[in-house]
Design a protein around this motif. Structure first.
Motif, PDB file in Angstrom:
ATOM      1  N   ARG A   1      -7.176  -6.541 -26.561  1.00  0.00           N
ATOM      2  CA  ARG A   1      -6.279  -7.430 -25.811  1.00  0.00           C
ATOM      3  C   ARG A   1      -6.244  -8.827 -26.434  1.00  0.00           C
ATOM      4  NH1 ARG A   1      -7.829  -5.487 -19.620  1.00  0.00           N
ATOM      5  NH2 ARG A   1      -6.460  -3.638 -19.624  1.00  0.00           N
ATOM      6  N   ASP A   2      -7.317  -9.212 -27.087  1.00  0.00           N
ATOM      7  CA  ASP A   2      -7.372 -10.514 -27.765  1.00  0.00           C
ATOM      8  C   ASP A   2      -6.837 -10.421 -29.194  1.00  0.00           C
ATOM      9  OD1 ASP A   2      -8.048 -13.270 -27.901  1.00  0.00           O
ATOM     10  OD2 ASP A   2      -9.845 -12.762 -29.021  1.00  0.00           O
ATOM     11  N   ARG A   3      -6.364  -9.250 -29.586  1.00  0.00           N
ATOM     12  CA  ARG A   3      -5.859  -8.981 -30.943  1.00  0.00           C
ATOM     13  C   ARG A   3      -6.952  -9.178 -31.996  1.00  0.00           C
ATOM     14  NH1 ARG A   3      -2.346 -12.586 -32.491  1.00  0.00           N
ATOM     15  NH2 ARG A   3      -2.829 -14.051 -30.817  1.00  0.00           N
ATOM     16  N   ALA A   4      -8.205  -9.130 -31.563  1.00  0.00           N
ATOM     17  CA  ALA A   4      -9.309  -9.320 -32.496  1.00  0.00           C
ATOM     18  C   ALA A   4      -9.583  -8.069 -33.320  1.00  0.00           C
ATOM     19  CB  ALA A   4     -10.569  -9.734 -31.745  1.00  0.00           C
ATOM     20  N   LEU A   5      -9.303  -6.883 -32.759  1.00  0.00           N
ATOM     21  CA  LEU A   5      -9.545  -5.648 -33.511  1.00  0.00           C
ATOM     22  C   LEU A   5      -8.644  -5.575 -34.732  1.00  0.00           C
ATOM     23  CD1 LEU A   5     -10.015  -2.854 -30.809  1.00  0.00           C
ATOM     24  CD2 LEU A   5     -11.763  -3.961 -32.219  1.00  0.00           C
ATOM     25  N   ALA A   6      -7.368  -5.912 -34.554  1.00  0.00           N
ATOM     26  CA  ALA A   6      -6.440  -5.886 -35.689  1.00  0.00           C
ATOM     27  C   ALA A   6      -6.873  -6.892 -36.754  1.00  0.00           C
ATOM     28  CB  ALA A   6      -5.026  -6.186 -35.210  1.00  0.00           C
ATOM     29  N   ALA A   7      -7.270  -8.084 -36.322  1.00  0.00           N
ATOM     30  CA  ALA A   7      -7.721  -9.096 -37.275  1.00  0.00           C
ATOM     31  C   ALA A   7      -8.961  -8.618 -38.019  1.00  0.00           C
ATOM     32  CB  ALA A   7      -8.019 -10.397 -36.542  1.00  0.00           C
ATOM     33  N   ALA A   8      -9.893  -7.998 -37.314  1.00  0.00           N
ATOM     34  CA  ALA A   8     -11.115  -7.500 -37.946  1.00  0.00           C
ATOM     35  C   ALA A   8     -10.801  -6.425 -38.979  1.00  0.00           C
ATOM     36  CB  ALA A   8     -12.067  -6.949 -36.884  1.00  0.00           C
ATOM     37  N   ALA A   9      -9.837  -5.575 -38.685  1.00  0.00           N
ATOM     38  CA  ALA A   9      -9.477  -4.519 -39.629  1.00  0.00           C
ATOM     39  C   ALA A   9      -8.905  -5.100 -40.916  1.00  0.00           C
ATOM     40  CB  ALA A   9      -8.468  -3.573 -38.986  1.00  0.00           C
ATOM     41  N   VAL A  10      -8.064  -6.118 -40.804  1.00  0.00           N
ATOM     42  CA  VAL A  10      -7.476  -6.741 -41.998  1.00  0.00           C
ATOM     43  C   VAL A  10      -8.560  -7.450 -42.812  1.00  0.00           C
ATOM     44  CG1 VAL A  10      -5.845  -8.473 -42.827  1.00  0.00           C
ATOM     45  CG2 VAL A  10      -5.215  -6.995 -40.923  1.00  0.00           C
ATOM     46  N   ILE A  11      -9.443  -8.169 -42.137  1.00  0.00           N
ATOM     47  CA  ILE A  11     -10.523  -8.864 -42.837  1.00  0.00           C
ATOM     48  C   ILE A  11     -11.417  -7.862 -43.576  1.00  0.00           C
ATOM     49  CG2 ILE A  11     -12.600 -10.269 -42.516  1.00  0.00           C
ATOM     50  CD1 ILE A  11     -11.075 -11.564 -40.108  1.00  0.00           C
ATOM     51  N   ALA A  12     -11.747  -6.761 -42.913  1.00  0.00           N
ATOM     52  CA  ALA A  12     -12.591  -5.742 -43.550  1.00  0.00           C
ATOM     53  C   ALA A  12     -11.903  -5.161 -44.779  1.00  0.00           C
ATOM     54  CB  ALA A  12     -12.913  -4.640 -42.547  1.00  0.00           C
ATOM     55  N   ALA A  13     -10.616  -4.845 -44.670  1.00  0.00           N
ATOM     56  CA  ALA A  13      -9.887  -4.251 -45.793  1.00  0.00           C
ATOM     57  C   ALA A  13      -9.741  -5.224 -46.957  1.00  0.00           C
ATOM     58  CB  ALA A  13      -8.511  -3.776 -45.326  1.00  0.00           C
ATOM     59  N   SER A  14      -9.672  -6.515 -46.657  1.00  0.00           N
ATOM     60  CA  SER A  14      -9.449  -7.500 -47.715  1.00  0.00           C
ATOM     61  C   SER A  14     -10.617  -7.598 -48.693  1.00  0.00           C
ATOM     62  CB  SER A  14      -9.185  -8.879 -47.102  1.00  0.00           C
ATOM     63  OG  SER A  14     -10.389  -9.468 -46.630  1.00  0.00           O
ATOM     64  N   ARG A  15     -11.778  -7.051 -48.335  1.00  0.00           N
ATOM     65  CA  ARG A  15     -12.910  -7.076 -49.270  1.00  0.00           C
ATOM     66  C   ARG A  15     -12.541  -6.457 -50.608  1.00  0.00           C
ATOM     67  NH1 ARG A  15     -16.142  -5.073 -44.986  1.00  0.00           N
ATOM     68  NH2 ARG A  15     -16.511  -3.139 -46.117  1.00  0.00           N
ATOM     69  N   HIS A  16     -11.591  -5.515 -50.596  1.00  0.00           N
ATOM     70  CA  HIS A  16     -11.210  -4.850 -51.844  1.00  0.00           C
ATOM     71  C   HIS A  16     -10.459  -5.786 -52.783  1.00  0.00           C
ATOM     72  CE1 HIS A  16     -12.641  -1.034 -50.318  1.00  0.00           C
ATOM     73  NE2 HIS A  16     -11.947  -1.226 -49.208  1.00  0.00           N
ATOM     74  N   GLN A  17     -10.029  -6.956 -52.289  1.00  0.00           N
ATOM     75  CA  GLN A  17      -9.407  -7.933 -53.178  1.00  0.00           C
ATOM     76  C   GLN A  17     -10.431  -8.583 -54.108  1.00  0.00           C
ATOM     77  OE1 GLN A  17      -6.441  -7.908 -53.590  1.00  0.00           O
ATOM     78  NE2 GLN A  17      -5.183  -8.006 -51.750  1.00  0.00           N
ATOM     79  N   LEU A  18     -11.697  -8.265 -53.935  1.00  0.00           N
ATOM     80  CA  LEU A  18     -12.713  -8.727 -54.878  1.00  0.00           C
ATOM     81  C   LEU A  18     -12.375  -8.266 -56.292  1.00  0.00           C
ATOM     82  CD1 LEU A  18     -15.446 -10.249 -54.960  1.00  0.00           C
ATOM     83  CD2 LEU A  18     -16.559  -8.011 -54.776  1.00  0.00           C
ATOM     84  N   GLU A  19     -11.819  -7.063 -56.413  1.00  0.00           N
ATOM     85  CA  GLU A  19     -11.415  -6.559 -57.724  1.00  0.00           C
ATOM     86  C   GLU A  19     -10.281  -7.403 -58.297  1.00  0.00           C
ATOM     87  OE1 GLU A  19     -10.825  -4.260 -61.201  1.00  0.00           O
ATOM     88  OE2 GLU A  19     -12.537  -4.659 -59.897  1.00  0.00           O
ATOM     89  N   ARG A  20      -9.396  -7.890 -57.438  1.00  0.00           N
ATOM     90  CA  ARG A  20      -8.312  -8.780 -57.888  1.00  0.00           C
ATOM     91  C   ARG A  20      -8.899 -10.051 -58.489  1.00  0.00           C
ATOM     92  NH1 ARG A  20      -3.538 -10.401 -59.858  1.00  0.00           N
ATOM     93  NH2 ARG A  20      -2.426 -11.931 -58.600  1.00  0.00           N
ATOM     94  N   LEU A  21      -9.917 -10.629 -57.850  1.00  0.00           N
ATOM     95  CA  LEU A  21     -10.557 -11.821 -58.400  1.00  0.00           C
ATOM     96  C   LEU A  21     -11.217 -11.519 -59.739  1.00  0.00           C
ATOM     97  CD1 LEU A  21     -12.266 -13.639 -55.386  1.00  0.00           C
ATOM     98  CD2 LEU A  21      -9.988 -13.974 -56.339  1.00  0.00           C
ATOM     99  N   ARG A  22     -11.840 -10.359 -59.842  1.00  0.00           N
ATOM    100  CA  ARG A  22     -12.487 -10.009 -61.116  1.00  0.00           C
ATOM    101  C   ARG A  22     -11.465  -9.905 -62.239  1.00  0.00           C
ATOM    102  NH1 ARG A  22     -13.031  -6.498 -64.620  1.00  0.00           N
ATOM    103  NH2 ARG A  22     -11.588  -5.078 -63.584  1.00  0.00           N
ATOM    104  N   GLN A  23     -10.330  -9.282 -61.961  1.00  0.00           N
ATOM    105  CA  GLN A  23      -9.283  -9.164 -62.971  1.00  0.00           C
ATOM    106  C   GLN A  23      -8.759 -10.528 -63.400  1.00  0.00           C
ATOM    107  OE1 GLN A  23      -6.380  -6.613 -61.133  1.00  0.00           O
ATOM    108  NE2 GLN A  23      -7.628  -4.772 -61.330  1.00  0.00           N
ATOM    109  N   LEU A  24      -8.545 -11.405 -62.431  1.00  0.00           N
ATOM    110  CA  LEU A  24      -8.062 -12.749 -62.753  1.00  0.00           C
ATOM    111  C   LEU A  24      -9.097 -13.521 -63.570  1.00  0.00           C
ATOM    112  CD1 LEU A  24      -6.429 -13.755 -59.349  1.00  0.00           C
ATOM    113  CD2 LEU A  24      -5.226 -13.304 -61.502  1.00  0.00           C
ATOM    114  N   HIS A  25     -10.368 -13.363 -63.216  1.00  0.00           N
ATOM    115  CA  HIS A  25     -11.426 -14.046 -63.964  1.00  0.00           C
ATOM    116  C   HIS A  25     -11.450 -13.560 -65.411  1.00  0.00           C
ATOM    117  CE1 HIS A  25     -15.364 -16.014 -64.598  1.00  0.00           C
ATOM    118  NE2 HIS A  25     -15.549 -14.997 -65.429  1.00  0.00           N
ATOM    119  N   ASP A  26     -11.391 -12.253 -65.612  1.00  0.00           N
ATOM    120  CA  ASP A  26     -11.448 -11.711 -66.965  1.00  0.00           C
ATOM    121  C   ASP A  26     -10.241 -12.136 -67.785  1.00  0.00           C
ATOM    122  OD1 ASP A  26     -13.804 -10.532 -66.277  1.00  0.00           O
ATOM    123  OD2 ASP A  26     -13.078  -8.466 -66.316  1.00  0.00           O
TER     124      ASP A  26
END
Length: 238
Positions: free
Chosen positions: A196-221
């Motif tokens: 009801r607080d829309r916190a579950l949806a926010a938590a799901a997006v935050i959890a999924a965004s961890r995979h953008q770590l690979e995006r940072l690695r590619q940009l760094h390289d």
């Protein structure tokens, strides 16, 4: 930010704001709650604990132990620029133009949109003040979200380690992410309350965004071909 001074029409008549140059030198950006889905398109999102208050701040990672990987000489290369990055040169202030500035910020200089014209603040100054007020409110909403997640014990340390080509390792400490096992174990009452607080949806997006770590690695390289890096997450408890 250091060296804040009041934006003064008499002193800063030639000063301009180049939004495309914002973010240089910033490795992390605080986020408002309304920015979660937008920032997650490019960046890993997580929480950083304030050592002084114990409060969790919602943040986006924009680097791997170095400079902002999205801010280049020809602009900001991401789907979305966090508001704290865009507005990083400014703070709300009492009196005068209502703004304080950091003259050393990369976004302020001789290029861009005028802040002062004919001895008076331009409409851009009013727009920046309004944007800062909205950001303050949105960051407060992010603090409330983080507080709710913490009360339900849904945050866990996010233990990142960077391994460079010369075998040196560097840990990124003090970060927290969503504990997906704890999320799955919530009882019905907690699920309903967070939904009801829309916190579950926010938590799901935050959890999924961890995979953008690979995006940072590619940009760094790409930016540092002589310093290739491997970025990984240590399992909880290791």
């Amino acid at each position: 930010m250091s060296g804040l001074v009041a934006l003064d029409p008499a002193r800063h008549g030639a000063l301009r704001f180049d939004a495309a140059a914002a973010g240089r030198g910033r490795a992390i950006a605080q986020l408002g709650r309304g920015e979660i889905a937008l920032a997650a398109c490019d960046m890993p999102l997580c929480f950083a604990k304030d050592a002084g208050t114990g409060r969790f701040n919602l943040v986006a990672l924009m680097a791997l132990g170095g400079d902002n990987l999205f801010a280049g000489g020809d602009g900001f290369h991401a789907t979305y620029m966090p508001q704290a990055v865009l507005l990083g040169a400014f703070r709300l202030a009492e009196g005068g133009t209502g703004l304080a500035i950091d003259p050393a910020d990369a976004s302020l200089g001789a290029r861009g949109a005028a802040l002062i014209e004919r001895g008076a603040a331009t409409s851009l100054v009013s727009e920046l003040r309004d944007a800062l007020r909205r950001l303050v409110a949105d960051v407060a909403a992010a603090h409330a979200l983080a507080g709710a997640l913490a009360r339900h014990r849904l945050l866990r340390p996010w233990r990142l380690v960077l391994r460079r080509a010369n075998a040196r390792e560097h840990a990124l400490d003090g970060l927290y992410t969503i504990d997906e096992a704890a999320l799955a174990a919530l009882d019905e009452a907690a699920v309903v309350a967070l939904h009801r607080d829309r916190a579950l949806a926010a938590a799901a997006v935050i959890a999924a965004s961890r995979h953008q770590l690979e995006r940072l690695r590619q940009l760094h390289d790409a930016a540092h071909p002589g310093d290739r890096i491997a970025a990984g997450e240590l399992p909880p408890g290791d």
